[in-house]
Every structure is written in structure tokens, then in C-alpha cells.
Enzyme design. Structure first.
Site, PDB file in Angstrom:
ATOM      1  CG  ASP A   1      -0.276  -0.465   2.502  1.00 24.54           C
ATOM      2  OD1 ASP A   1       0.958  -0.365   2.589  1.00 24.54           O
ATOM      3  OD2 ASP A   1      -0.982  -0.928   3.412  1.00 24.54           O
TER       4      ASP A   1
ATOM      5  CG  ASP B   1      -9.199  -2.772  12.397  1.00 28.05           C
ATOM      6  OD1 ASP B   1      -8.122  -3.272  11.989  1.00 28.05           O
ATOM      7  OD2 ASP B   1      -9.686  -1.728  11.910  1.00 28.05           O
TER       8      ASP B   1
ATOM      9  CG  HIS C   1      -6.406  -2.978   9.107  1.00 32.32           C
ATOM     10  ND1 HIS C   1      -6.420  -2.375  10.339  1.00 32.32           N
ATOM     11  CD2 HIS C   1      -5.232  -2.598   8.527  1.00 32.32           C
ATOM     12  CE1 HIS C   1      -5.319  -1.664  10.501  1.00 32.32           C
ATOM     13  NE2 HIS C   1      -4.568  -1.791   9.425  1.00 32.32           N
TER      14      HIS C   1
END
Length: 278
Positions: A72, A141, A143
Site C-alpha cells: 500500500d 481490528d 485489517h
């Protein structure tokens, strides 16, 4: 799936680096046969990168015939900004090894057409023959990359608007000023990572214990994107002791009982490690 439970985060960095080194060396890359590696950023893989640099300096591994694809990058953040993932990767890894810059692929968050940039990234992965080993970390979480809760589990590389929780969590990297945190990012999709021939997930710390629990002890759920890798034929998760705090006692005992098998994954001369990682 394999879960490798190690005492500390330092051991996670060392063990994972030995595993990556063995995978690359066993592959025997060359001018017409590149090993293709997917890479993450963040604090979790720093131990991995430090150990790979050390092994390279000791002459145990070369990255001359390795191609890399990063997960990313922020949108509208200059490449030379200290918090850009271009800067992170070159500062913490690439400049210390013998990789050819032409073989490094990081999404361009300043591209004039972001959708075209994402599509081209997918095409480059395909042209490279797919990714042999994709390494990732996860958030509290669950991700992976910027595939946040609710993301499609078959998603491809795309533009993502970041959730408020992510903006608040990342503000610490921008002087605790949330207004300076980029609001969008480019990210590989869950489906992009699932296409890799092998996936390695690194999990460190008690604050990620519930995410690890969701990843391996409950069902596949798009609200916990890391859970998708239950369905990958070759997934290996590597964690420290603190990250196991939410797991059932019998789960921890089961995987710790396999420690002798896990040690073989990084032994010289052992067989195809992917056969041991089902």
C-alpha cells in the site's frame, strides 16, 4: 494453516527472516527465474527486515533476482516524506540489500490517474508470474494493508478512503495532528493477497490478540479481513506469546505441540516447506 508461537517479538523477527531466506534460497532464483515477494510496512515487519539485512551482510542471501511488490501507499504524500511507504521501505530495507531498483514495485499515490495506477499494479504482478510469498501484518481490528473492516474478501488493488479509527491511529506518525494524516490510500486487495502461492502473517503484541483469535478460531468474516486466509491453502501465521492471550488454551497447546515440525521449516536441507504449512 500453521500458527507459529514464539516467546517474543524479537524471535518473530528472527524466525520469519530465516523462513523467508530459506524460501528464496530453495527457489534458486536467477536471471530467468525471479522470486516474487509481497511486502508490508509498519512496525511489525521491522524485525524481519533487520534480520534479512543481517543475513545479506553475512552473505547468506542475495536479492539480486528478487522482485518485490508492496501492499500500500498513501495518496498525495510525497515519496520523500518520512511517513511515505516509499521512504519507509528504502530507509529500512532496500538501500541495505542488493536488490535492483527496477525490481521494486510500490504504488504511486501521486499518480495522475489513481485507478489506472492500481490496475497497472495488478498487471505487473501478473506479468511477474504472480507472488510466491506475500508477507503481511494486521491491525487490532484485523485489517491487512488498508483492507479495513467491511472490505470485500475478493477485492483487488484499489483506492480506499481511510476509516476514522485508522486516521486516529495514524495521527501519532504525523505529530498527533489528525488533519495531516492522508485521507486516502492505494492498497492491494484481499483477493490480490489470496492469489499468492503462500501467505505469511506476522502478529505481535497483546493489543492484536483479539484479532488473532478472530483470524483462526472463528469463521471467515469480512469485518475481520485477516480471517479470509483460513481459506488459503498455504497460510503461515507467526506470533509472539502476548498475541495468544485471547486464544483458547487447547488451541495454544495444539500449535505449541507442533514446535518440532515448525523448527524444520527453517532448517537447512529440509523439504518443500509449503508441504509442512497446510
Amino acid at each position: 494453516m500453521r500458527l507459529i508461537i514464539l516467546d517474543t517479538s524479537d524471535y518473530v523477527g528472527e524466525w520469519s527472516a530465516k523462513y523467508v531466506m530459506k524460501r528464496i534460497n530453495d527457489f534458486k532464483p536467477g536471471p530467468s527465474r525471479f522470486f516474487t515477494l509481497g511486502l508490508p510496512t509498519g512496525s511489525t515487519p521491522l524485525g524481519l527486515y533487520r534480520n534479512l539485512i543481517k543475513f545479506h551482510q553475512e552473505g547468506k542471501i542475495s536479492f539480486k533476482y528478487v522482485k518485490t511488490f508492496n501492499m500500500d501507499e498513501y495518496v498525495d504524500l510525497p515519496r520523500d516524506h518520512p511517513e511515505s511507504y516509499h521512504y519507509f521501505m528504502w530507509h529500512n530495507f532496500f538501500k541495505h540489500i542488493d536488490i535492483d531498483p527496477v525490481n521494486v514495485h510500490i504504488l504511486d499515490g501521486n499518480a495522475p490517474d489513481l485507478v489506472a495506477e492500481c490496475n497497472a499494479f495488478e498487471d505487473k504482478i501478473k506479468a511477474a508470474g504472480g507472488i510466491e510469498l506475500f508477507i503481511g501484518g494486521i491491525g487490532p481490528d484485523g485489517h491487512i494493508a488498508f483492507n479495513e473492516p467491511g472490505s470485500s474478501l475478493v477485492s483487488r488493488t484499489r483506492v480506499k478512503t481511510l476509516a476514522q479509527d485508522t486516521l486516529e491511529a495514524n495521527a501519532r506518525f504525523f505529530g498527533n495532528d489528525i488533519s495531516k494524516v492522508p485521507k486516502q490510500a492505494l492498497t492491494v486487495g484481499v483477493g490480490t493477497v489470496m492469489d499468492a502461492r503462500e501467505v505469511m502473517i506476522l502478529i505481535i503484541g497483546a493489543h492484536k490478540a483479539f484479532a488473532l483469535y478472530k483470524a483462526i478460531e472463528e469463521g471467515v468474516n469480512h469485518m475481520w479481513t485477516v480471517s479470509a486466509f483460513q481459506q488459503h491453502p498455504h497460510t503461515i501465521m507467526i506470533c509472539d506469546e502476548d498475541a495468544t492471550l485471547e486464544l483458547r488454551v487447547k488451541t495454544v497447546k495444539y500449535f505449541k505441540a507442533l514446535s518440532n515440525v515448525h523448527h524444520k521449516l527453517i532448517e537447512e536441507g529440509s523439504t518443500d516447506v509449503r508441504k509442512l504449512c497446510k
